[in-house]
Design a protein around this motif. Structure first.
Motif, short mmCIF file in Angstrom:
data_model
loop_
_atom_site.label_atom_id
_atom_site.label_comp_id
_atom_site.label_asym_id
_atom_site.label_seq_id
_atom_site.Cartn_x
_atom_site.Cartn_y
_atom_site.Cartn_z
N UNK A 44 0.77 -1.21 0.12
CA UNK A 44 0.21 0.03 -0.10
C UNK A 44 0.81 1.25 -0.12
N UNK A 45 2.06 1.10 0.65
CA UNK A 45 2.93 2.37 0.52
C UNK A 45 3.30 2.58 -1.03
N UNK A 46 3.91 1.48 -1.77
CA UNK A 46 4.30 1.74 -2.88
C UNK A 46 3.23 1.92 -3.97
N UNK A 47 2.06 1.63 -3.64
CA UNK A 47 1.03 1.87 -4.61
C UNK A 47 0.41 3.08 -4.37
N UNK A 48 0.41 3.52 -3.04
CA UNK A 48 0.10 5.10 -2.85
C UNK A 48 0.88 6.06 -3.43
N UNK A 49 2.51 5.77 -3.27
CA UNK A 49 3.22 6.64 -3.78
C UNK A 49 3.11 6.88 -5.14
N UNK A 50 3.02 5.64 -6.01
CA UNK A 50 2.97 5.85 -7.60
C UNK A 50 1.68 6.53 -7.71
N UNK A 51 0.41 5.96 -7.00
CA UNK A 51 -0.82 6.60 -7.27
C UNK A 51 -0.73 8.19 -7.31
N UNK A 52 -0.47 8.91 -6.19
CA UNK A 52 0.01 10.13 -5.91
C UNK A 52 0.55 10.78 -7.04
N UNK A 53 2.03 10.18 -7.52
CA UNK A 53 2.61 10.54 -8.64
C UNK A 53 1.79 10.72 -9.89
N UNK A 54 0.95 9.66 -10.06
CA UNK A 54 0.29 9.57 -11.52
C UNK A 54 -0.81 10.71 -11.31
N UNK A 55 -1.54 10.92 -10.07
CA UNK A 55 -2.39 11.82 -10.24
C UNK A 55 -2.18 13.34 -10.47
N UNK A 56 -0.72 13.70 -9.89
CA UNK A 56 -0.37 15.05 -10.14
C UNK A 56 0.04 15.05 -11.50
N UNK A 57 0.71 14.10 -12.39
CA UNK A 57 1.19 14.14 -13.74
C UNK A 57 -0.13 14.21 -14.33
N UNK A 58 -1.16 13.22 -14.12
CA UNK A 58 -2.20 13.67 -14.95
C UNK A 58 -3.07 14.87 -14.83
N UNK A 59 -3.02 15.50 -13.90
CA UNK A 59 -3.59 16.66 -13.55
C UNK A 59 -2.79 17.83 -14.36
N UNK A 60 -1.50 17.68 -14.33
CA UNK A 60 -0.43 18.64 -15.17
C UNK A 60 -0.72 18.53 -16.41
N UNK A 61 -0.89 17.42 -17.11
CA UNK A 61 -1.38 17.20 -18.42
C UNK A 61 -2.38 17.98 -19.04
N UNK A 62 -3.36 18.40 -18.30
CA UNK A 62 -4.28 19.17 -18.90
C UNK A 62 -4.29 20.68 -18.69
#
Length: 407
Positions: free
Chosen positions: A216-234
């Motif tokens: 859950x630590x690694x999944x949480x880290x990668x998920x938060x990272x992907x969330x920010x990248x996705x937000x920034x893409x738009x």
């Protein structure tokens, strides 16, 4: 027994081609075609974007199942069926006349995404190439990095020549004629009895992994990272302009991101090839909050904004590889498909929700200044969580029987 990787050298460029077509048709093309589709269907932009978000959500929810199927049967059946489904649904997309039809078709495309894009491709590569899985995944992502480079201008050209309906039809044909043959010829995966017995004895299953806090630590880290990248893409161009950067310079800065993603993958496969995925990931995941902090610089400091684009793009490019290789490094390769699929589920949901979440924060904070601080905070939290992952030994290290049967 795993397939002989030496006889599967064709697989990397072939799967690379299918990833360019798959990502181009089912992910990037919609950014060009949704404008004319919005006009044709007489609806709003949020409604049009919502259909695409639905596809990402469906893909996310099915990623664990898709991975488990590949663990058991290999990728030939799933990815072959996914190519057929993609072709049929893209053809249907060219004929939609209502919002209801649009959403139904995109929900189906989400199923095709879960069966044909990076996640199943990575599972197949992990099965086929054994200990060389990381290099194989990196090389395929190098091909995939050019999906937007190919798709955006090609889609714009086809839109001008054929219209949006025929453009979707052409992409449907490409999936049928180019992707299906490759997926139908994927190596047959056969797990011998020794490997199956070892897997049972060690209990290196998804159920075991889901009881481990580090998952859950690694999944949480990668998920938060992907969330920010996705937000920034738009929102990236709007954020740059809100900082006072001119539209021309903002577009130029945005255009640097794609090549920097490819550069990041090249660096990973050359300079970073002797490092572990956790070590590479630790550097890549910290590039995001550091890059976002550079956006607080004065708009006249264009060189700083160029450094931002480099750090941001390199980090995103490398994290795509890390998301593919880290599950095998942490938990072994025997149940890679199911475990990586479980990790991918919240990541894909975050990618779908990122742009909307950033818009919501924008509304609540009254502008992009507050939004940037929130995004930096989320990226920092993800990077801190990832540090916790690097302080643990991989579960795979504690599975001697499993490691013994792997080539």
């Amino acid at each position: 027994m795993r397939n002989n990787a030496s006889s599967a050298g064709w697989l990397i460029p072939a799967l690379g081609m299918t990833q360019i077509i798959g990502w181009g048709a089912m992910f990037y093309a919609y950014g060009v075609l949704m404008g004319p589709m919005q006009a044709a269907l007489h609806t709003s932009k949020p409604v049009i974007v919502g259909a695409f978000s639905l596809a990402l959500l469906v893909s996310g929810f099915l990623s664990t199942l898709a991975g488990a199927i590949i663990d058991r049967f290999g990728g030939r059946i799933l990815m072959g069926a996914g190519s057929v489904l993609a072709a049929v649904l893209l053809a249907l997309l060219s004929r939609v006349d209502s919002v209801t039809e649009l959403y139904l078709v995109w929900a189906g495309i989400g199923v095709a995404m879960s069966a044909t894009l990076y996640q199943p491709a990575f599972a197949v590569l992990t099965q086929t190439f054994g200990a060389e899985y990381r290099r194989a995944i990196t090389l395929v992502t190098l091909f995939g990095g050019f999906a937007s480079t190919v798709s955006w201008p090609l889609t714009q050209f086809l839109l001008g020549k054929c219209g949006w309906r025929d453009t979707w039809t052409i992409y449907a044909i490409a999936n049928l004629l180019l992707c299906l043959p490759v997926h139908a010829l994927l190596p047959v995966f056969r797990q011998d009895r020794g490997a199956k017995a070892a897997e049972t004895a060690t209990k290196a299953t998804l159920a075991t992994v889901l009881r481990e806090p580090r998952f859950y630590l690694v999944t949480g880290a990668i998920t938060l990272n992907a969330l920010v990248f996705s937000a920034m893409s738009l929102h990236l161009i709007s954020i740059l302009q809100a900082r006072g950067v001119s539209p021309v310079h903002a577009a130029a800065i945005g255009a640097l991101v794609g090549p920097m993603q490819v550069l990041g993958r090249v660096l990973e496969t050359t300079i970073g090839k002797k490092a572990t995925s956790r070590q590479v990931g630790l550097i890549a995941i910290w590039l995001l909050p550091l890059a976002l902090a550079l956006l607080l610089a004065p708009s006249e400091w264009l060189l700083v904004y160029g450094v931002f684009a480099a750090m941001y793009g390199i980090g995103n490019g490398v994290m795509t590889i890390v998301r593919g290789t880290l599950p095998a490094e942490l938990y072994g390769r025997e149940t890679y498909g199911a475990i990586s699929g479980a990790m991918a589920t919240p990541v894909l949901i975050a990618i779908a929700a990122g742009p909307f979440a950033a818009s919501l924060v924008y509304s609540l904070t009254g502008g992009y200044a507050g939004t940037m601080l929130v995004l930096i905070g989320i990226a920092l939290l993800g990077a801190i969580l990832f540090i916790c992952v690097t302080n643990h030994s991989p579960l795979a290290d504690n599975l001697p029987v499993l490691k013994k049967v792997e080539p």
